[in-house]
Design an enzyme around this catalytic site. Structure first.
Site, PDB file in Angstrom:
ATOM      1  N   GLU A 272      38.760 -31.036   4.352  1.00 37.93           N
ATOM      2  CA  GLU A 272      38.252 -30.864   3.333  1.00 37.93           C
ATOM      3  C   GLU A 272      39.233 -32.397   2.533  1.00 37.93           C
ATOM      4  OE1 GLU A 272      38.588 -27.703   0.730  1.00 37.93           O
ATOM      5  OE2 GLU A 272      36.504 -27.873  -0.588  1.00 37.93           O
ATOM      6  N   HIS A 293      37.005 -21.719  29.587  1.00 41.08           N
ATOM      7  CA  HIS A 293      36.198 -21.556  30.776  1.00 41.08           C
ATOM      8  C   HIS A 293      35.127 -22.124  29.811  1.00 41.08           C
ATOM      9  CE1 HIS A 293      38.715 -18.573  33.179  1.00 41.08           C
ATOM     10  NE2 HIS A 293      39.544 -18.774  31.912  1.00 41.08           N
ATOM     11  N   LYS A 399      28.107 -28.145  -4.175  1.00 44.80           N
ATOM     12  CA  LYS A 399      27.779 -26.891  -5.896  1.00 44.80           C
ATOM     13  C   LYS A 399      27.322 -27.349  -6.539  1.00 44.80           C
ATOM     14  CE  LYS A 399      33.146 -25.420  -4.972  1.00 44.80           C
ATOM     15  NZ  LYS A 399      34.093 -25.448  -5.600  1.00 44.80           N
TER      16      LYS A 399
END
Ligand code: PA5
Length: 408
Positions: A272, A293, A399
């Site tokens: 951010e 793995h 937003k």
């Protein structure tokens, strides 16, 4: 300052670092000048208000004695530092369960927490700097209704709601004043992802039983260390150099699963703060040995778009010995150290660039140093890149569009 950086497994030279020292030092100077917006966190550990800290600890003591569960409603910078510390650090026995809501729009996730709340004595803690974040608003309204039902009245519920928000502005501050909630303040000049040292981070940590005095001492030690400049700016410069050499991804790696959520916090802090104007390193986290793995294959032989930053804890409080079989007599940590050495060597042979960060011990004091170190590094790298590490215009875009989609 106990956080150490090693660049021995990179091709970065001391000369390259030194060439960027001057701009890095001026970035550090402007952080410390107190004149730059949203840099209140830089001097915060040295100016910790004793009265505020006592208040946080007193309210935490009351919550611990009256509740079995505290549900923190917050998202992004308003919850990640607390969750990361709670997962990583030892907790005193009187600490209570702290859980997190408002971090998604998922009904089954919230239903599970609601069921738990109906069985347990609960306190709600709502954390929002702006006071108008959708995830938080939605969860707060759902959970407050439940608290009113559980405790019999709006007033009784209000006595079990604590807010942490901006001192003066925002809808949550207004609501707090109107309803008379107990409340802490997030200083105006500290943004969400840099708020670990404010009540947003400290209060939930204290309720969970973390020694926040030791954490603050660690931050203070980092902020006042003469070695500080070298370690934090070396890492910031190294990250910048990696970008200049064409790396696009920083894989942040841990050999201790307790640090998994610290990785999430780092992703938020770096992503951010730095991902702007087409710039930035894409932060990824990996947990070893599990991810050896899976992603271990990609690291060893895949496209080399990345460099690694490995965070190593030197000393463990417990080492379990394997009682029988071919590994009898060795501890799990012996194997962890061998895995670390094996990976380092295999990656060296493949020409992979690895930055090493070492923390002596996973306790509140050293963790406080690490938080401060990482925040400073992130801000300095952002400034070297030429972006503003303290805004988040892209987040604001989503937003705004989401509000439109909801017709608000
Ligand atoms: O770092 C940030 O500023 C963001 O991640 C915010 O913390 C997040 O968007 C939540 O915002 P608020 O605390 O205003 O509800």
């Amino acid at each position: 300052m106990d956080i150490k950086i090693s660049l021995k497994n990179t091709d970065i030279t001391r000369t390259e670092i030194d060439e960027k020292k001057q701009p890095a030092n001026s970035a550090l100077d402007s952080l410390w000048s107190g004149k730059l917006d949203m840099t209140g966190w830089v001097q915060a550990p040295l100016k910790q208000d004793k009265e505020e800290l006592d208040y946080i600890l007193n309210v935490a003591d009351i919550v611990k004695s009256e509740a079995e569960l505290m549900v923190v409603i917050g998202i992004g910078g308003s919850y990640m530092s607390a969750k990361a510390a709670i997962e990583a650090l030892p907790k005193a026995e009187d600490g209570i369960d702290v859980r997190f809501a408002g971090i998604n729009f998922c009904s089954p996730y919230h239903r599970e927490l609601m069921n738990e709340m109906s069985r347990k004595e609960t306190v709600l803690c709502v954390v929002s700097k702006s006071g108008n974040t959708m995830e938080i608003r939605a969860a707060f309204d759902i959970f407050r209704a439940l608290m009113e039902k559980k405790y019999g009245s709006r007033e009784a519920a209000a006595g079990r709601i604590i807010t942490i928000t901006d001192k003066h502005s925002g809808a949550l501050r207004e609501e707090t004043d109107r309803e008379g909630y107990v409340s802490f303040e997030i200083p105006g000049n500290i943004g969400g992802r840099y708020s670990a040292m404010t009540p947003a981070g400290l209060f939930p940590m204290a309720v969970a039983g973390i020694d926040i005095r030791a954490l603050i001492e660690g931050e203070k030690a980092a902020a006042s260390s003469p070695e500080w400049d070298r370690n934090a700016t070396d890492y910031a410069i190294a990250r910048m150099l990696m970008m200049e050499k064409g790396k696009q991804v920083e894989t942040i790696e841990f050999y201790d699963p307790r640090l998994t959520f610290l990785g999430e916090w780092m992703k938020q802090l770096y992503g951010e703060s730095e991902g702007k104007e087409g710039k930035g390193l894409f932060p990824v986290t990996l947990n070893f040995s599990t991810d050896l793995h899976s992603m271990g294959q990609f690291l060893q032989q895949g496209s080399q778009v990345f460099f690694e930053t490995v965070i190593v804890v030197d000393e463990y409080e417990e080492e379990i010995t394997i009682p029988s079989g071919p590994l009898a007599g060795k501890t799990l940590e012996d194997l962890n150290r061998a895995a670390f050495q094996g990976v380092a060597e295999a990656h060296r042979q493949a020409g992979i660039q690895v930055i090493e960060l070492r923390i002596p011990k996973l306790d509140a004091y050293h963790y406080g140093q690490l938080l401060y170190f990482l925040q400073t590094t992130c801000a300095v790298t952002g400034m070297l890149m030429g972006v503003d590490p303290f805004d988040q215009p892209g987040v604001e875009d989503y937003k705004r569009e989401m509000r439109k989609a909801l017709g608000q």
